[in-house]
Design a protein around this motif. Sequence first.
Motif, PDB file in Angstrom:
ATOM      1  N   ALA A  61       0.828  -1.211   0.000  1.00 13.07           N
ATOM      2  CA  ALA A  61       0.000   0.000   0.000  1.00 13.07           C
ATOM      3  C   ALA A  61       0.859   1.256   0.000  1.00 13.07           C
ATOM      4  O   ALA A  61       0.565   2.223  -0.716  1.00 13.07           O
ATOM      5  N   GLU A  62       1.918   1.254   0.790  1.00  8.83           N
ATOM      6  CA  GLU A  62       2.791   2.430   0.861  1.00  8.83           C
ATOM      7  C   GLU A  62       3.433   2.727  -0.493  1.00  8.83           C
ATOM      8  O   GLU A  62       3.465   3.879  -0.942  1.00  8.83           O
ATOM      9  N   HIS A  63       3.945   1.696  -1.156  1.00  6.93           N
ATOM     10  CA  HIS A  63       4.583   1.901  -2.461  1.00  6.93           C
ATOM     11  C   HIS A  63       3.600   2.476  -3.477  1.00  6.93           C
ATOM     12  O   HIS A  63       3.920   3.420  -4.210  1.00  6.93           O
ATOM     13  N   ALA A  64       2.404   1.897  -3.531  1.00  3.84           N
ATOM     14  CA  ALA A  64       1.410   2.365  -4.506  1.00  3.84           C
ATOM     15  C   ALA A  64       0.976   3.794  -4.203  1.00  3.84           C
ATOM     16  O   ALA A  64       0.829   4.622  -5.111  1.00  3.84           O
ATOM     17  N   ALA A  65       0.754   4.104  -2.928  1.00  2.00           N
ATOM     18  CA  ALA A  65       0.314   5.447  -2.540  1.00  2.00           C
ATOM     19  C   ALA A  65       1.385   6.490  -2.851  1.00  2.00           C
ATOM     20  O   ALA A  65       1.072   7.595  -3.315  1.00  2.00           O
ATOM     21  N   ARG A  66       2.629   6.168  -2.579  1.00  2.00           N
ATOM     22  CA  ARG A  66       3.713   7.110  -2.892  1.00  2.00           C
ATOM     23  C   ARG A  66       3.777   7.379  -4.394  1.00  2.00           C
ATOM     24  O   ARG A  66       4.025   8.520  -4.826  1.00  2.00           O
ATOM     25  N   ARG A  67       3.562   6.352  -5.193  1.00  2.00           N
ATOM     26  CA  ARG A  67       3.581   6.537  -6.645  1.00  2.00           C
ATOM     27  C   ARG A  67       2.405   7.386  -7.105  1.00  2.00           C
ATOM     28  O   ARG A  67       2.541   8.207  -8.013  1.00  2.00           O
ATOM     29  N   ALA A  68       1.246   7.193  -6.490  1.00  2.00           N
ATOM     30  CA  ALA A  68       0.084   8.012  -6.849  1.00  2.00           C
ATOM     31  C   ALA A  68       0.303   9.472  -6.470  1.00  2.00           C
ATOM     32  O   ALA A  68      -0.045  10.379  -7.234  1.00  2.00           O
ATOM     33  N   LEU A  69       0.883   9.711  -5.298  1.00  2.00           N
ATOM     34  CA  LEU A  69       1.178  11.083  -4.889  1.00  2.00           C
ATOM     35  C   LEU A  69       2.194  11.732  -5.821  1.00  2.00           C
ATOM     36  O   LEU A  69       2.072  12.908  -6.181  1.00  2.00           O
ATOM     37  N   SER A  70       3.188  10.955  -6.236  1.00  2.00           N
ATOM     38  CA  SER A  70       4.173  11.480  -7.182  1.00  2.00           C
ATOM     39  C   SER A  70       3.520  11.824  -8.513  1.00  2.00           C
ATOM     40  O   SER A  70       3.806  12.875  -9.109  1.00  2.00           O
ATOM     41  N   ASP A  71       2.621  10.948  -8.954  1.00  2.00           N
ATOM     42  CA  ASP A  71       1.912  11.197 -10.217  1.00  2.00           C
ATOM     43  C   ASP A  71       1.054  12.459 -10.125  1.00  2.00           C
ATOM     44  O   ASP A  71       0.932  13.210 -11.100  1.00  2.00           O
ATOM     45  N   ALA A  72       0.470  12.681  -8.947  1.00  2.00           N
ATOM     46  CA  ALA A  72      -0.364  13.870  -8.737  1.00  2.00           C
ATOM     47  C   ALA A  72       0.454  15.114  -8.431  1.00  2.00           C
ATOM     48  O   ALA A  72      -0.105  16.213  -8.327  1.00  2.00           O
ATOM     49  N   LYS A  73       1.777  14.924  -8.272  1.00  2.00           N
ATOM     50  CA  LYS A  73       2.680  16.032  -7.908  1.00  2.00           C
ATOM     51  C   LYS A  73       2.229  16.681  -6.600  1.00  2.00           C
ATOM     52  O   LYS A  73       2.164  17.914  -6.467  1.00  2.00           O
ATOM     53  N   MET A  74       1.939  15.820  -5.633  1.00  2.00           N
ATOM     54  CA  MET A  74       1.489  16.287  -4.326  1.00  2.00           C
ATOM     55  C   MET A  74       2.333  15.664  -3.231  1.00  2.00           C
ATOM     56  O   MET A  74       2.941  14.602  -3.423  1.00  2.00           O
ATOM     57  N   ASP A  75       2.351  16.308  -2.090  1.00  2.00           N
ATOM     58  CA  ASP A  75       3.060  15.810  -0.921  1.00  2.00           C
ATOM     59  C   ASP A  75       2.076  15.144   0.036  1.00  2.00           C
ATOM     60  O   ASP A  75       0.912  15.541   0.114  1.00  2.00           O
ATOM     61  N   ALA A  76       2.561  14.159   0.769  1.00  2.00           N
ATOM     62  CA  ALA A  76       1.684  13.454   1.709  1.00  2.00           C
ATOM     63  C   ALA A  76       1.105  14.388   2.761  1.00  2.00           C
ATOM     64  O   ALA A  76       0.016  14.132   3.301  1.00  2.00           O
ATOM     65  N   SER A  77       1.781  15.468   3.054  1.00  2.58           N
ATOM     66  CA  SER A  77       1.277  16.418   4.044  1.00  2.58           C
ATOM     67  C   SER A  77      -0.008  17.095   3.592  1.00  2.58           C
ATOM     68  O   SER A  77      -0.743  17.662   4.411  1.00  2.58           O
ATOM     69  N   ASP A  78      -0.302  17.030   2.274  1.00  5.67           N
ATOM     70  CA  ASP A  78      -1.509  17.648   1.735  1.00  5.67           C
ATOM     71  C   ASP A  78      -2.748  16.766   1.877  1.00  5.67           C
ATOM     72  O   ASP A  78      -3.860  17.211   1.594  1.00  5.67           O
ATOM     73  N   VAL A  79      -2.564  15.521   2.314  1.00  9.67           N
ATOM     74  CA  VAL A  79      -3.664  14.555   2.340  1.00  9.67           C
ATOM     75  C   VAL A  79      -4.503  14.725   3.600  1.00  9.67           C
ATOM     76  O   VAL A  79      -3.981  14.776   4.714  1.00  9.67           O
ATOM     77  N   ASP A  80      -5.815  14.777   3.420  1.00  8.93           N
ATOM     78  CA  ASP A  80      -6.751  14.935   4.534  1.00  8.93           C
ATOM     79  C   ASP A  80      -7.398  13.617   4.960  1.00  8.93           C
ATOM     80  O   ASP A  80      -7.954  13.527   6.060  1.00  8.93           O
ATOM     81  N   LEU A  81      -7.348  12.610   4.078  1.00  9.95           N
ATOM     82  CA  LEU A  81      -8.057  11.360   4.352  1.00  9.95           C
ATOM     83  C   LEU A  81      -7.334  10.203   3.682  1.00  9.95           C
ATOM     84  O   LEU A  81      -6.966  10.284   2.511  1.00  9.95           O
ATOM     85  N   PHE A  82      -7.153   9.123   4.435  1.00  8.12           N
ATOM     86  CA  PHE A  82      -6.567   7.885   3.917  1.00  8.12           C
ATOM     87  C   PHE A  82      -7.587   6.759   4.078  1.00  8.12           C
ATOM     88  O   PHE A  82      -8.066   6.510   5.186  1.00  8.12           O
ATOM     89  N   ILE A  83      -7.907   6.097   2.975  1.00  4.48           N
ATOM     90  CA  ILE A  83      -8.778   4.929   3.029  1.00  4.48           C
ATOM     91  C   ILE A  83      -8.037   3.774   2.378  1.00  4.48           C
ATOM     92  O   ILE A  83      -7.506   3.901   1.263  1.00  4.48           O
ATOM     93  N   VAL A  84      -7.993   2.646   3.061  1.00  4.85           N
ATOM     94  CA  VAL A  84      -7.415   1.420   2.506  1.00  4.85           C
ATOM     95  C   VAL A  84      -8.518   0.392   2.361  1.00  4.85           C
ATOM     96  O   VAL A  84      -9.259   0.118   3.309  1.00  4.85           O
TER      97      VAL A  84
END
Length: 333
Positions: A61-84
């Motif tokens: 999950a961590e690897h996929a999420a980091r790749r999605a954030l990179s694709d979105a050009k966003m930082d994890a600090s910008d995330v308000d909600l995590f759903i797995v």
Amino acid sequence: MSYARIAGTGLYAPGEPIPNDELMTLAGIEFDADRYRDKIGIEKRHIARLRGLEETTADFAEHAARRALSDAKMDASDVDLFIVATDTPEYISPPTAVLLQGRLQGGQKNSGSFDINASCAGFATAYDTAARIVANDPDVHTAVVTGVYNMPAYARDGDAFGLSIFADGAGSFVITKADEAGYVATARVSDGTQWDFVGVYAGGTKRPITHAVLDEGTYGLQLLKRLPGDRNVKLWPDVVKRVAARAGFAINDIDQVIYTQINRSVIEQVNEILGVPMTKSHTIMDRYGYTGSACVPMAFADAVAQGSVNRDDRVVFVASGAGLAVTANAFIY
């Protein structure tokens, strides 16, 4: 009025792929490799335990999420909600989403996190949930939604069914608030009388893990009854029609229909009923096997990467899970 749109996608599968022939050697099992390739569509898959990798659900999950954030050009600090979305969590408790939040944000933040278990319909259900929250909650601007699967960890040694079909992987979306239409509609089906076909039945409150359970071998992934071979062929066309009608999509105008990646021949039959060409149904089971609650976002991320899906395309997801649970999504990418 606010909407929710996909800002980035990412997928991850652990280790080098394992072809059918090598799987039989590594796992000490036998199955019809030709049938798997020609009918089911599976030629390769990724299984961490068979590659000797110490990676599990939260790692995928961590690897996929980091790749999605990179694709979105966003930082994890910008995330308000995590759903797995998963039915193979890192632990029964705490939820895997909390672990993901901690890994990505590094500590206490004003963000939410929770898991959704709708078996293999989990990601479509989580995507629907996240889109509604992002669109309607003024405090939630960005969500990371991740479908992740580690069912091979539950397959007992020598289980030819479990180890040949199921595989490891994760797919993740970054969803953001937007002024233009994104997520549009949902359709659902449930039938809890079908709970006793396939699942992981030991380890919960009904059947805790005991020495007796271990000695009997009645733990891990169990196939209690054979699933009806035509169940999805009968079920999916109506679900596609219902979610398309709710979204205002004509079937012919849908640019991509992505189904649970369990059987390519079933997808071909469903598309024939609907009059949808296979060029409009991206599949990945040939390379990734069946990754359950991760397969739909993985297939979509792969379709985006290959140019099979483009911005403003009309897309439908149909995800089926054991139990029986089905969720369909309709959205504009």
